[in-house]
Motif scaffolding. Structure first.
Motif, PDB file in Angstrom:
ATOM      1  N   GLN A   9     -23.573  12.471   4.332  1.00  0.00           N
ATOM      2  CA  GLN A   9     -24.227  12.843   5.583  1.00  0.00           C
ATOM      3  C   GLN A   9     -24.531  11.639   6.487  1.00  0.00           C
ATOM      4  O   GLN A   9     -24.518  11.747   7.710  1.00  0.00           O
ATOM      5  CB  GLN A   9     -25.529  13.584   5.257  1.00  0.00           C
ATOM      6  CG  GLN A   9     -26.298  14.111   6.453  1.00  0.00           C
ATOM      7  CD  GLN A   9     -25.733  15.396   6.982  1.00  0.00           C
ATOM      8  OE1 GLN A   9     -24.750  15.393   7.721  1.00  0.00           O
ATOM      9  NE2 GLN A   9     -26.343  16.512   6.612  1.00  0.00           N
ATOM     10  N   GLU A  10     -24.796  10.464   5.883  1.00  0.00           N
ATOM     11  CA  GLU A  10     -25.169   9.310   6.707  1.00  0.00           C
ATOM     12  C   GLU A  10     -24.077   8.896   7.687  1.00  0.00           C
ATOM     13  O   GLU A  10     -24.356   8.291   8.720  1.00  0.00           O
ATOM     14  CB  GLU A  10     -25.575   8.120   5.831  1.00  0.00           C
ATOM     15  CG  GLU A  10     -24.457   7.446   5.072  1.00  0.00           C
ATOM     16  CD  GLU A  10     -24.158   8.092   3.734  1.00  0.00           C
ATOM     17  OE1 GLU A  10     -23.469   7.468   2.917  1.00  0.00           O
ATOM     18  OE2 GLU A  10     -24.619   9.228   3.501  1.00  0.00           O
ATOM     19  N   TYR A  11     -22.830   9.253   7.399  1.00  0.00           N
ATOM     20  CA  TYR A  11     -21.751   8.927   8.333  1.00  0.00           C
ATOM     21  C   TYR A  11     -21.917   9.667   9.657  1.00  0.00           C
ATOM     22  O   TYR A  11     -21.375   9.255  10.687  1.00  0.00           O
ATOM     23  CB  TYR A  11     -20.389   9.258   7.716  1.00  0.00           C
ATOM     24  CG  TYR A  11     -19.914   8.228   6.728  1.00  0.00           C
ATOM     25  CD1 TYR A  11     -19.092   7.174   7.120  1.00  0.00           C
ATOM     26  CD2 TYR A  11     -20.302   8.292   5.398  1.00  0.00           C
ATOM     27  CE1 TYR A  11     -18.675   6.216   6.221  1.00  0.00           C
ATOM     28  CE2 TYR A  11     -19.889   7.340   4.483  1.00  0.00           C
ATOM     29  CZ  TYR A  11     -19.069   6.299   4.901  1.00  0.00           C
ATOM     30  OH  TYR A  11     -18.671   5.348   3.991  1.00  0.00           O
ATOM     31  N   ASN A  12     -22.658  10.761   9.635  1.00  0.00           N
ATOM     32  CA  ASN A  12     -22.871  11.523  10.863  1.00  0.00           C
ATOM     33  C   ASN A  12     -23.782  10.804  11.845  1.00  0.00           C
ATOM     34  O   ASN A  12     -23.876  11.183  13.008  1.00  0.00           O
ATOM     35  CB  ASN A  12     -23.432  12.907  10.528  1.00  0.00           C
ATOM     36  CG  ASN A  12     -22.374  13.782   9.888  1.00  0.00           C
ATOM     37  OD1 ASN A  12     -21.227  13.793  10.312  1.00  0.00           O
ATOM     38  ND2 ASN A  12     -22.751  14.502   8.850  1.00  0.00           N
ATOM     39  N   ALA A  13     -24.486   9.770  11.392  1.00  0.00           N
ATOM     40  CA  ALA A  13     -25.298   8.951  12.288  1.00  0.00           C
ATOM     41  C   ALA A  13     -24.530   7.712  12.743  1.00  0.00           C
ATOM     42  O   ALA A  13     -25.071   6.873  13.458  1.00  0.00           O
ATOM     43  CB  ALA A  13     -26.591   8.544  11.596  1.00  0.00           C
ATOM     44  N   ASP A  43     -32.528  17.829  12.897  1.00  0.00           N
ATOM     45  CA  ASP A  43     -32.521  17.050  14.137  1.00  0.00           C
ATOM     46  C   ASP A  43     -31.070  16.720  14.477  1.00  0.00           C
ATOM     47  O   ASP A  43     -30.631  15.571  14.425  1.00  0.00           O
ATOM     48  CB  ASP A  43     -33.347  15.770  13.966  1.00  0.00           C
ATOM     49  CG  ASP A  43     -33.421  14.934  15.243  1.00  0.00           C
ATOM     50  OD1 ASP A  43     -33.155  15.493  16.329  1.00  0.00           O
ATOM     51  OD2 ASP A  43     -33.738  13.739  15.141  1.00  0.00           O
ATOM     52  N   ILE A  44     -30.317  17.750  14.816  1.00  0.00           N
ATOM     53  CA  ILE A  44     -28.871  17.629  14.980  1.00  0.00           C
ATOM     54  C   ILE A  44     -28.497  16.726  16.148  1.00  0.00           C
ATOM     55  O   ILE A  44     -27.501  16.003  16.107  1.00  0.00           O
ATOM     56  CB  ILE A  44     -28.240  19.032  15.129  1.00  0.00           C
ATOM     57  CG1 ILE A  44     -28.401  19.791  13.803  1.00  0.00           C
ATOM     58  CG2 ILE A  44     -26.768  18.948  15.521  1.00  0.00           C
ATOM     59  CD1 ILE A  44     -28.008  21.245  13.855  1.00  0.00           C
ATOM     60  N   SER A  49     -30.558   8.487  19.062  1.00  0.00           N
ATOM     61  CA  SER A  49     -29.165   8.108  19.310  1.00  0.00           C
ATOM     62  C   SER A  49     -28.534   9.058  20.322  1.00  0.00           C
ATOM     63  O   SER A  49     -28.932  10.217  20.441  1.00  0.00           O
ATOM     64  CB  SER A  49     -28.384   8.158  17.987  1.00  0.00           C
ATOM     65  OG  SER A  49     -26.994   8.093  18.219  1.00  0.00           O
ATOM     66  N   PRO A  50     -27.534   8.578  21.078  1.00  0.00           N
ATOM     67  CA  PRO A  50     -26.822   9.483  21.994  1.00  0.00           C
ATOM     68  C   PRO A  50     -25.870  10.429  21.253  1.00  0.00           C
ATOM     69  O   PRO A  50     -25.356  11.379  21.829  1.00  0.00           O
ATOM     70  CB  PRO A  50     -26.045   8.526  22.901  1.00  0.00           C
ATOM     71  CG  PRO A  50     -25.842   7.299  22.059  1.00  0.00           C
ATOM     72  CD  PRO A  50     -27.075   7.195  21.213  1.00  0.00           C
ATOM     73  N   ASP A  51     -25.650  10.171  19.969  1.00  0.00           N
ATOM     74  CA  ASP A  51     -24.738  11.001  19.177  1.00  0.00           C
ATOM     75  C   ASP A  51     -25.432  12.254  18.665  1.00  0.00           C
ATOM     76  O   ASP A  51     -26.647  12.384  18.747  1.00  0.00           O
ATOM     77  CB  ASP A  51     -24.202  10.202  17.981  1.00  0.00           C
ATOM     78  CG  ASP A  51     -23.335   9.037  18.404  1.00  0.00           C
ATOM     79  OD1 ASP A  51     -22.590   9.182  19.388  1.00  0.00           O
ATOM     80  OD2 ASP A  51     -23.407   7.978  17.755  1.00  0.00           O
ATOM     81  N   GLN A  52     -24.646  13.157  18.132  1.00  0.00           N
ATOM     82  CA  GLN A  52     -25.200  14.312  17.434  1.00  0.00           C
ATOM     83  C   GLN A  52     -24.308  14.641  16.255  1.00  0.00           C
ATOM     84  O   GLN A  52     -23.130  14.283  16.223  1.00  0.00           O
ATOM     85  CB  GLN A  52     -25.348  15.516  18.363  1.00  0.00           C
ATOM     86  CG  GLN A  52     -24.040  16.179  18.796  1.00  0.00           C
ATOM     87  CD  GLN A  52     -24.303  17.343  19.717  1.00  0.00           C
ATOM     88  OE1 GLN A  52     -24.916  17.192  20.760  1.00  0.00           O
ATOM     89  NE2 GLN A  52     -23.814  18.514  19.346  1.00  0.00           N
ATOM     90  N   VAL A  53     -24.892  15.292  15.267  1.00  0.00           N
ATOM     91  CA  VAL A  53     -24.145  15.683  14.077  1.00  0.00           C
ATOM     92  C   VAL A  53     -23.290  16.901  14.415  1.00  0.00           C
ATOM     93  O   VAL A  53     -23.749  17.811  15.105  1.00  0.00           O
ATOM     94  CB  VAL A  53     -25.120  16.002  12.914  1.00  0.00           C
ATOM     95  CG1 VAL A  53     -24.346  16.335  11.651  1.00  0.00           C
ATOM     96  CG2 VAL A  53     -26.065  14.832  12.684  1.00  0.00           C
TER      97      VAL A  53
END
Length: 200
Positions: A9-13, A43-44, A49-53
């Protein structure tokens, strides 16, 4: 003991894994034993961060049943779970299984798994999809005949989409039996989780 051995899951950040990643794991890495993925992000959109999962609430819940890990965890911050109705599934889902049934699946596209909690008649179902929305019928014929179950369905909302509206979800409660067939609709990048308890 769980080991990672594939992107967790950490790769999604850090740029994120594609939506089909967790629809591939059950057919590859998970075949060799427990897989430590750490699902449960609510917290999708990632406030810091500007990213999202690339996921939905429904999919994150489903992963607790899809991915086998006897040492499971909830990976998000406590404040993101506080008072959240969908957190009830994470609190309820076990990690020790009596029976596992793969209902349907296609590598990298979708998978539906039903698991029976050890030493009980409680069942849990997870269904996930890749970037494509999917509709299908789920026959509950794996349940014990002659017993009525209380089902709680945690599903993507009608307007849910893993990019545009990933936190849209709905919870439905109903009574079902082994002859029940459910109409399931997974959003793009989404999923659904179901808990089934014998009615007292």
């Amino acid at each position: 003991v769980s080991r990672e051995g594939a992107k967790g899951q950490e790769y999604n950040a850090m740029g994120g894994s594609p939506t089909d990643h967790v629809a591939t794991i059950p057919f590859t890495r998970s075949l060799s034993g427990p897989f430590d993925y750490t699902p449960g992000v609510f917290d999708i959109r990632i406030k810091t961060s500007p990213d999202q999962v690339k996921t939905t609430i429904g999919k994150e819940l489903a992963l607790y049943t899809i991915i086998y890990a006897p040492m499971m965890m909830a990976n998000d911050l406590p404040e993101n779970y506080e008072g959240h109705p969908a957190f009830e599934y994470i609190k309820a889902v076990p990690t020790d299984w009596e029976t596992t049934k793969v209902i349907d699946g296609k590598i990298g596209d979708y998978i539906t798994i039903a698991r029976q909690e050890r030493k009980t008649d409680n069942w849990f179902v997870g269904a996930i999809t890749d970037e494509n929305p999917r509709g299908f019928q789920l026959a509950l014929d794996f349940l014990k005949e002659g017993i009525t179950y209380n089902a709680t369905i945690y599903a993507d909302g009608e307007d849910c989409h893993f990019v545009d509206n990933p936190t849209s979800y709905e919870i439905k409660n109903m009574e079902v039996t082994s002859t029940t067939t459910l109409d399931m609709n997974l959003a793009a990048g989404g999923g659904a989780a179901i808990s089934l308890y014998p009615k007292n």
